[in-house]
Design a protein around this motif. Structure first.
Motif, short mmCIF file in Angstrom:
data_model
loop_
_atom_site.label_atom_id
_atom_site.label_comp_id
_atom_site.label_asym_id
_atom_site.label_seq_id
_atom_site.Cartn_x
_atom_site.Cartn_y
_atom_site.Cartn_z
N VAL A 267 -61.56 -24.45 -37.93
CA VAL A 267 -60.56 -25.34 -38.54
C VAL A 267 -60.83 -25.48 -40.03
CG1 VAL A 267 -59.49 -27.63 -38.47
CG2 VAL A 267 -60.37 -26.60 -36.35
N LEU B 6 -53.58 -19.40 -41.46
CA LEU B 6 -53.55 -19.80 -40.05
C LEU B 6 -53.13 -18.61 -39.20
CD1 LEU B 6 -53.86 -22.45 -38.34
CD2 LEU B 6 -51.37 -22.70 -38.54
N GLN C 128 -47.08 -32.47 -36.83
CA GLN C 128 -47.77 -31.40 -36.10
C GLN C 128 -46.85 -30.18 -36.12
OE1 GLN C 128 -47.55 -31.57 -31.87
NE2 GLN C 128 -49.60 -30.71 -31.56
N LEU D 222 -54.24 -31.55 -32.95
CA LEU D 222 -54.77 -30.19 -33.00
C LEU D 222 -54.78 -29.54 -31.63
CD1 LEU D 222 -57.78 -30.52 -35.47
CD2 LEU D 222 -55.86 -28.93 -35.72
N ALA E 176 -56.45 -25.91 -30.62
CA ALA E 176 -56.85 -25.32 -31.90
C ALA E 176 -58.06 -26.03 -32.48
CB ALA E 176 -55.69 -25.39 -32.89
N GLY E 177 -58.25 -27.29 -32.12
CA GLY E 177 -59.37 -28.06 -32.62
C GLY E 177 -60.71 -27.60 -32.09
N GLY F 152 -51.49 -20.73 -34.22
CA GLY F 152 -52.37 -21.79 -34.68
C GLY F 152 -51.61 -23.06 -35.02
N THR F 153 -52.35 -24.15 -35.14
CA THR F 153 -51.75 -25.47 -35.35
C THR F 153 -52.13 -26.06 -36.70
OG1 THR F 153 -51.78 -25.94 -32.97
CG2 THR F 153 -51.60 -27.84 -34.44
N ASP G 185 -57.95 -21.15 -36.78
CA ASP G 185 -57.17 -21.57 -35.60
C ASP G 185 -56.38 -22.83 -35.88
OD1 ASP G 185 -58.41 -19.63 -33.61
OD2 ASP G 185 -60.20 -20.66 -34.35
N GLY G 186 -56.90 -23.67 -36.77
CA GLY G 186 -56.24 -24.92 -37.12
C GLY G 186 -56.41 -25.23 -38.59
#
Length: 254
Positions: A41, A130, A247, A33, A36-37, A134-135, A105-106
């Motif tokens: 989330v 997302l 990812q 992440l 973004a973590g 973002g991831t 964001d995640g």
């Protein structure tokens, strides 16, 4: 066993197993992440909340989302025990997420894609909610790239657990993410050894165990590996599950 009791029984055994399934779960998700973590989330198909609890400490907020209330009950209990207060719990369909565009964001999901009726639609929805840049982090078990072996493994999995839909080959899992317009940044694959009795015990349904035991033993004795190393060792039926972590990001241009 009626359907309601069966679900409850399986939730209990799955909850006990899933925390031990990958000792590196917290590190894997936090690393994938990245920044973004630290934001908002979404954990899609969160199950009993193992990933939710693992990432919540570093996040502004986590939304734990699952299709079943019994799983959410387990997630709530796990997060409450950990003293986590920045988590929202929502029930619904992963293929029709009840969230605004670019809300998170995640986005993460673990051990769930093989239960989705339409994985592509689920990934499309994850992309939608997302924000740009973002991831997304996707972890699931994958099947063989050989179509016949993949079909055989999926047949075995479905006989064990009727909620199983289809375990994708790694190439198809990645292609679904690309098809949703994600940019795949990195992927990692590893194998985890399993024993039939341990694996079958998770679904907590002895009525299914005996006929399936007969089938997989016969396959192993005939040299059919089902793309998962199915074999007999010291009288025990053993195999492996191949895990894959992907990812991906939502590009700034989309």
């Amino acid at each position: 066993m009626d359907a309601h009791r069966s679900i409850r029984a399986q939730v209990q055994t799955f909850d006990s197993w899933v925390e031990r399934a990958d000792e590196q779960v917290a590190g894997r998700f936090r690393a994938a992440l990245g920044g973004a973590g630290q934001g908002n989330v979404l954990d899609v198909a969160c199950g009993p909340g193992v990933v939710t609890a693992a990432i919540a400490a570093g996040a502004a907020s986590v939304t734990a989302f699952d299709a079943t209330e019994p799983m959410l009950e387990k997630a709530r209990a796990r997060c409450a025990k950990a003293g986590l207060v920045n988590i929202n719990f929502r029930c619904g369909d992963a293929e029709n997420l009840p969230f605004e565009d670019a809300q998170f964001d995640g986005v993460v999901t673990r051990l769930a894609v093989h239960h989705f009726a339409d994985p592509q639609r689920a990934f499309n929805e994850m992309f939608r909610v997302l924000h740009r840049g973002g991831t997304a982090v996707v972890v699931d078990v994958v099947s063989s790239e050989d179509a016949n072996e993949s079909s055989l493994q999926n047949a075995i999995e479905s006989l064990r657990d009727p909620s199983h839909v289809r375990m994708l080959p790694a190439s198809e899992l990645d292609a679904c993410l690309v098809g949703a317009r994600f940019q795949v940044i990195e992927n990692t694959t590893w194998d985890k050894k399993r024993e039939f009795e341990e694996w079958m015990g998770i679904v907590n349904d002895p009525a299914r165990a005996e006929p399936l035991r007969t089938i997989v033993r016969a396959l192993a004795e005939a040299g059919r590996t089902a793309g998962m190393g199915l074999s007999i060792q010291s009288g025990k039926i053993v195999f492996f599950h191949r895990w894959r972590l992907v990812q991906a990001i939502r590009p700034l241009a989309h």
